[in-house]
Design an enzyme around this catalytic site. Structure first.
Site, PDB file in Angstrom:
ATOM      1  N   THR A 169     -12.963  25.270  43.963  1.00 45.52           N
ATOM      2  CA  THR A 169     -11.616  24.800  44.283  1.00 45.52           C
ATOM      3  C   THR A 169     -11.126  25.386  45.602  1.00 45.52           C
ATOM      4  O   THR A 169     -11.522  26.492  45.993  1.00 45.52           O
ATOM      5  CB  THR A 169     -10.652  25.217  43.150  1.00 45.52           C
ATOM      6  OG1 THR A 169      -9.312  25.006  43.585  1.00 45.52           O
ATOM      7  CG2 THR A 169     -10.800  26.683  42.769  1.00 45.52           C
TER       8      THR A 169
ATOM      9  N   GLU B  55      -8.380  26.651  45.878  1.00 46.99           N
ATOM     10  CA  GLU B  55      -7.502  27.784  45.557  1.00 46.99           C
ATOM     11  C   GLU B  55      -8.156  29.129  45.856  1.00 46.99           C
ATOM     12  O   GLU B  55      -7.480  30.149  45.914  1.00 46.99           O
ATOM     13  CB  GLU B  55      -7.059  27.728  44.087  1.00 46.99           C
ATOM     14  CG  GLU B  55      -6.306  26.453  43.777  1.00 46.99           C
ATOM     15  CD  GLU B  55      -5.418  26.539  42.548  1.00 46.99           C
ATOM     16  OE1 GLU B  55      -5.149  27.639  42.054  1.00 46.99           O
ATOM     17  OE2 GLU B  55      -4.982  25.475  42.101  1.00 46.99           O
TER      18      GLU B  55
ATOM     19  N   LYS C 178     -12.587  31.863  39.772  1.00 48.05           N
ATOM     20  CA  LYS C 178     -13.378  30.850  40.481  1.00 48.05           C
ATOM     21  C   LYS C 178     -14.026  31.479  41.727  1.00 48.05           C
ATOM     22  O   LYS C 178     -15.177  31.185  42.056  1.00 48.05           O
ATOM     23  CB  LYS C 178     -12.506  29.648  40.886  1.00 48.05           C
ATOM     24  CG  LYS C 178     -11.987  28.805  39.730  1.00 48.05           C
ATOM     25  CD  LYS C 178     -13.079  28.096  38.941  1.00 48.05           C
ATOM     26  CE  LYS C 178     -13.728  26.956  39.692  1.00 48.05           C
ATOM     27  NZ  LYS C 178     -14.712  26.238  38.816  1.00 48.05           N
TER      28      LYS C 178
HETATM   29  P1  NAD Z   1     -10.645  20.439  32.493  1.00 52.50           P
HETATM   30  O1  NAD Z   1      -9.896  21.618  32.016  1.00 52.50           O
HETATM   31  O2  NAD Z   1     -10.072  19.078  32.343  1.00 52.50           O
HETATM   32  O3  NAD Z   1     -12.098  20.404  31.802  1.00 52.50           O
HETATM   33  C1  NAD Z   1     -12.878  21.546  31.610  1.00 52.50           C
HETATM   34  C2  NAD Z   1     -13.999  21.204  30.623  1.00 52.50           C
HETATM   35  O4  NAD Z   1     -14.844  22.343  30.482  1.00 52.50           O
HETATM   36  C3  NAD Z   1     -13.484  20.851  29.212  1.00 52.50           C
HETATM   37  O5  NAD Z   1     -14.157  19.707  28.724  1.00 52.50           O
HETATM   38  C4  NAD Z   1     -13.852  22.072  28.384  1.00 52.50           C
HETATM   39  O6  NAD Z   1     -14.086  21.794  27.013  1.00 52.50           O
HETATM   40  C5  NAD Z   1     -15.111  22.549  29.095  1.00 52.50           C
HETATM   41  N1  NAD Z   1     -15.368  23.980  28.892  1.00 52.50           N
HETATM   42  C6  NAD Z   1     -14.495  25.008  29.038  1.00 52.50           C
HETATM   43  N2  NAD Z   1     -15.088  26.168  28.742  1.00 52.50           N
HETATM   44  C7  NAD Z   1     -16.372  25.889  28.421  1.00 52.50           C
HETATM   45  C8  NAD Z   1     -17.492  26.676  28.035  1.00 52.50           C
HETATM   46  N3  NAD Z   1     -17.390  28.000  27.921  1.00 52.50           N
HETATM   47  N4  NAD Z   1     -18.669  26.049  27.785  1.00 52.50           N
HETATM   48  C9  NAD Z   1     -18.790  24.703  27.878  1.00 52.50           C
HETATM   49  N5  NAD Z   1     -17.749  23.906  28.226  1.00 52.50           N
HETATM   50  C10 NAD Z   1     -16.557  24.491  28.499  1.00 52.50           C
HETATM   51  O7  NAD Z   1     -10.971  20.761  34.026  1.00 52.50           O
HETATM   52  P2  NAD Z   1     -11.088  19.777  35.277  1.00 52.50           P
HETATM   53  O8  NAD Z   1      -9.747  19.588  35.884  1.00 52.50           O
HETATM   54  O9  NAD Z   1     -11.895  18.612  34.906  1.00 52.50           O
HETATM   55  O10 NAD Z   1     -11.915  20.711  36.274  1.00 52.50           O
HETATM   56  C11 NAD Z   1     -13.340  20.699  36.272  1.00 52.50           C
HETATM   57  C12 NAD Z   1     -13.838  21.679  37.309  1.00 52.50           C
HETATM   58  O11 NAD Z   1     -13.347  21.319  38.604  1.00 52.50           O
HETATM   59  C13 NAD Z   1     -13.394  23.124  37.089  1.00 52.50           C
HETATM   60  O12 NAD Z   1     -14.470  23.966  37.398  1.00 52.50           O
HETATM   61  C14 NAD Z   1     -12.246  23.314  38.069  1.00 52.50           C
HETATM   62  O13 NAD Z   1     -12.139  24.650  38.473  1.00 52.50           O
HETATM   63  C15 NAD Z   1     -12.697  22.429  39.211  1.00 52.50           C
HETATM   64  N6  NAD Z   1     -11.628  21.868  40.059  1.00 52.50           N
HETATM   65  C16 NAD Z   1     -10.578  21.206  39.486  1.00 52.50           C
HETATM   66  C17 NAD Z   1      -9.603  20.640  40.310  1.00 52.50           C
HETATM   67  C18 NAD Z   1      -8.431  19.859  39.731  1.00 52.50           C
HETATM   68  O14 NAD Z   1      -7.569  19.452  40.488  1.00 52.50           O
HETATM   69  N7  NAD Z   1      -8.392  19.609  38.441  1.00 52.50           N
HETATM   70  C19 NAD Z   1      -9.704  20.767  41.698  1.00 52.50           C
HETATM   71  C20 NAD Z   1     -10.787  21.471  42.237  1.00 52.50           C
HETATM   72  C21 NAD Z   1     -11.755  22.007  41.399  1.00 52.50           C
HETATM   73  O1  TDX Z   2       5.245  22.176  35.247  1.00 53.06           O
HETATM   74  C1  TDX Z   2       4.846  22.292  36.430  1.00 53.06           C
HETATM   75  N1  TDX Z   2       5.762  22.346  37.430  1.00 53.06           N
HETATM   76  C2  TDX Z   2       5.423  22.485  38.734  1.00 53.06           C
HETATM   77  O2  TDX Z   2       6.298  22.531  39.612  1.00 53.06           O
HETATM   78  C3  TDX Z   2       3.444  22.369  36.774  1.00 53.06           C
HETATM   79  C4  TDX Z   2       2.390  22.313  35.710  1.00 53.06           C
HETATM   80  C5  TDX Z   2       3.118  22.503  38.103  1.00 53.06           C
HETATM   81  N2  TDX Z   2       4.081  22.588  39.057  1.00 53.06           N
HETATM   82  C6  TDX Z   2       3.668  22.775  40.466  1.00 53.06           C
HETATM   83  C7  TDX Z   2       2.740  23.940  40.709  1.00 53.06           C
HETATM   84  C8  TDX Z   2       1.899  23.458  41.872  1.00 53.06           C
HETATM   85  O3  TDX Z   2       2.569  23.740  43.096  1.00 53.06           O
HETATM   86  O4  TDX Z   2       2.928  21.606  40.837  1.00 53.06           O
HETATM   87  C9  TDX Z   2       1.834  21.953  41.684  1.00 53.06           C
HETATM   88  C10 TDX Z   2       0.547  21.476  41.037  1.00 53.06           C
HETATM   89  O5  TDX Z   2       0.356  22.259  39.882  1.00 53.06           O
HETATM   90  P1  TDX Z   2      -0.907  22.052  38.900  1.00 53.06           P
HETATM   91  O6  TDX Z   2      -1.002  20.610  38.527  1.00 53.06           O
HETATM   92  O7  TDX Z   2      -0.810  23.070  37.821  1.00 53.06           O
HETATM   93  O8  TDX Z   2      -2.134  22.329  39.884  1.00 53.06           O
HETATM   94  P2  TDX Z   2      -2.499  23.604  40.792  1.00 53.06           P
HETATM   95  O9  TDX Z   2      -1.937  24.840  40.238  1.00 53.06           O
HETATM   96  O10 TDX Z   2      -2.172  23.249  42.200  1.00 53.06           O
HETATM   97  O11 TDX Z   2      -4.106  23.638  40.569  1.00 53.06           O
HETATM   98  C11 TDX Z   2      -4.859  22.430  40.498  1.00 53.06           C
HETATM   99  O12 TDX Z   2      -5.575  22.197  41.671  1.00 53.06           O
HETATM  100  C12 TDX Z   2      -6.659  23.032  41.963  1.00 53.06           C
HETATM  101  C13 TDX Z   2      -5.846  22.471  39.324  1.00 53.06           C
HETATM  102  O13 TDX Z   2      -5.135  22.746  38.146  1.00 53.06           O
HETATM  103  C14 TDX Z   2      -6.927  23.474  39.531  1.00 53.06           C
HETATM  104  O14 TDX Z   2      -7.881  23.424  38.477  1.00 53.06           O
HETATM  105  C15 TDX Z   2      -7.610  23.163  40.803  1.00 53.06           C
HETATM  106  O15 TDX Z   2      -8.556  24.158  41.080  1.00 53.06           O
END
Ligand code: NAD
Ligand code: TDX
Length: 339
Positions: A126, A128, A155
């Site tokens: 990420t 982050e 991470k």
């Molecule tokens: P998510 O929380 O929706 O999904 C995570 C999945 O991992 C779930 O299905 C959960 O059951 C599984 N999991 C958790 N712990 C586990 C374990 N110990 N063994 C096997 N499975 C396990 O997350 P997401 O938003 O799909 O993110 C996926 C990846 O992408 C993560 O590594 C996250 O850091 C990265 N990422 C997410 C974002 C974002 O905006 N969501 C952005 C950049 C990177």
């Molecule tokens: O209730 C809320 N109110 C609010 O103001 C929540 C849940 C979030 N926020 C703000 C916090 C952040 O500035 O919105 C922005 C986005 O928040 P999230 O959706 O929680 O994402 P963020 O914390 O930016 O992280 C996401 O992007 C990078 C993903 O959750 C991570 O898994 C990924 O690595």
């Protein structure tokens, strides 16, 4: 790159990645390893549950014997590690599961991959890990690592383990770092699906602090395309950043969501700011464009509209996900129970 071991494939990005792989590569075979935490949902893959090219193995990436068993049962060409605890707010409430899955789980996968001589390992990371930007500038792959939350610290630790294995063992690891994803099947603890599902029920939208924080939004399919490009064309030991070139303040995004849903601005509540809240994320994608021939394709307004339509058409999915333990989490995080 025929047989992929995908971890965390029942989560938001992992399930989109699996569907996209099956749609785009007729010969691909996927083993999906997921322990099914609160965020993992087999329903996310119901459209491909009968596809013989995809097999589900329930298990924990921290369980070395289980991972060894999976790797010895099938010859795997590459591992793509999505599995993680992914929500910043939960990492502030309790960092234990983050250290376990995000760090220990990665170490287990790295050791098991080495033992099985897996040819490619992709760590889904990420933006982050770079910490926070001020109002100017962009993260590049050279930006120093400076995580703010327990989530991003874990991470970062995982990224450093991958880097160390590449340098020490000549391990074929690649790291991708992406900005905030949006799209279908995102768990409604994250901003966009949380605010859509709250607004649909006329529940308050809790904006942290002033809402001036900026995120760079990328459609999940653009992220999946980037991971695929890095997996096939990336160089071992390298890092690739992905972003959507769609920077928005949280307030701007909230107002757009309310307008699109025809809901009033009076639903907005400014609540206590997130501790350690990073101010701004923005990505320089030049390296991925130059070396992988990748760039984001989904126009934000179009992608957001399609995402809103998906949540409007999948209210049963939303209702099921927002029941049970989700309601307890909501009360702990926001100080009141959902109606
Ligand atoms: P998510 O929380 O929706 O999904 C995570 C999945 O991992 C779930 O299905 C959960 O059951 C599984 N999991 C958790 N712990 C586990 C374990 N110990 N063994 C096997 N499975 C396990 O997350 P997401 O938003 O799909 O993110 C996926 C990846 O992408 C993560 O590594 C996250 O850091 C990265 N990422 C997410 C974002 C974002 O905006 N969501 C952005 C950049 C990177
Ligand atoms: O209730 C809320 N109110 C609010 O103001 C929540 C849940 C979030 N926020 C703000 C916090 C952040 O500035 O919105 C922005 C986005 O928040 P999230 O959706 O929680 O994402 P963020 O914390 O930016 O992280 C996401 O992007 C990078 C993903 O959750 C991570 O898994 C990924 O690595």
């Amino acid at each position: 790159m025929k047989t992929l071991l995908v971890t965390g494939g029942c989560g938001f990005i992992g399930s989109n990645f699996i569907r996209w792989q099956l749609e785009n590569y007729p010969d691909v075979e996927i083993i999906n390893v997921d322990v099914l935490t609160y965020a993992g949902n087999l329903e996310n893959l119901s459209s491909v549950e009968d596809d013989p090219r995809c097999r589900f193995e329930k298990g924990d990436i921290c369980d070395r014997a289980f991972i060894d068993g999976v790797l010895s049962s099938t010859s795997v060409d590459a591992i793509v590690n999505f599995a993680a605890e992914s929500h910043v707010d939960r990492s502030i409430l309790d960092s234990g599961p983050f250290v376990q899955t995000n760090i220990v789980g990665t170490q287990v996968l790295l050791d098991a991959s080495r033992q099985a001589n897996v040819e490619r390992y992709l760590q889904v990371s990420t933006d982050e890990v770079y910490g926070s930007l001020g109002s100017e500038g962009f993260f590049t792959e050279e930006t120093p690592l400076d995580p703010s939350s327990p989530y991003s610290a874990c991470k970062t630790s995982a990224d450093l383990l991958v880097q160390a294995y590449c340098r020490t063992h000549g391990f074929p690891g690649i790291i991708t770092r992406c900005s905030n994803n949006y799209g279908p099947y995102q768990f409604p603890e994250k901003l966009i699906p949380l605010f859509i599902s709250n607004a649909l029920k006329d529940e308050a939208l809790p904006v942290y602090g002033t809402g001036e924080n900026v995120r760079d939004w990328i459609h999940v399919i653009d992220h999946c395309r980037g991971i695929d490009a890095a997996l096939r064309d990336g160089k071992p030991g390298e890092v690739y950043n992905f972003g959507g070139h769609a920077e928005l303040t949280n307030m701007d995004l909230t107002l757009r969501l309310l307008r699109a849903l025809g809901k009033p601005e009076t639903l907005i509540r400014h609540v206590e700011d997130r501790a350690g809240h990073d101010f701004r994320y923005a990505i320089d994608t030049a390296k991925a464009e130059r070396e992988l021939g990748w760039k984001p394709q989904v126009v934000f307004n179009t992608g957001l509209k399609e995402t809103i339509d998906w949540y409007l058409s999948n209210t049963t999915w939303v209702e099921r996900v927002r029941s049970g333990a989700y309601r307890d989490y909501y009360e702990t995080q926001y100080g009141h129970r959902l109606a």
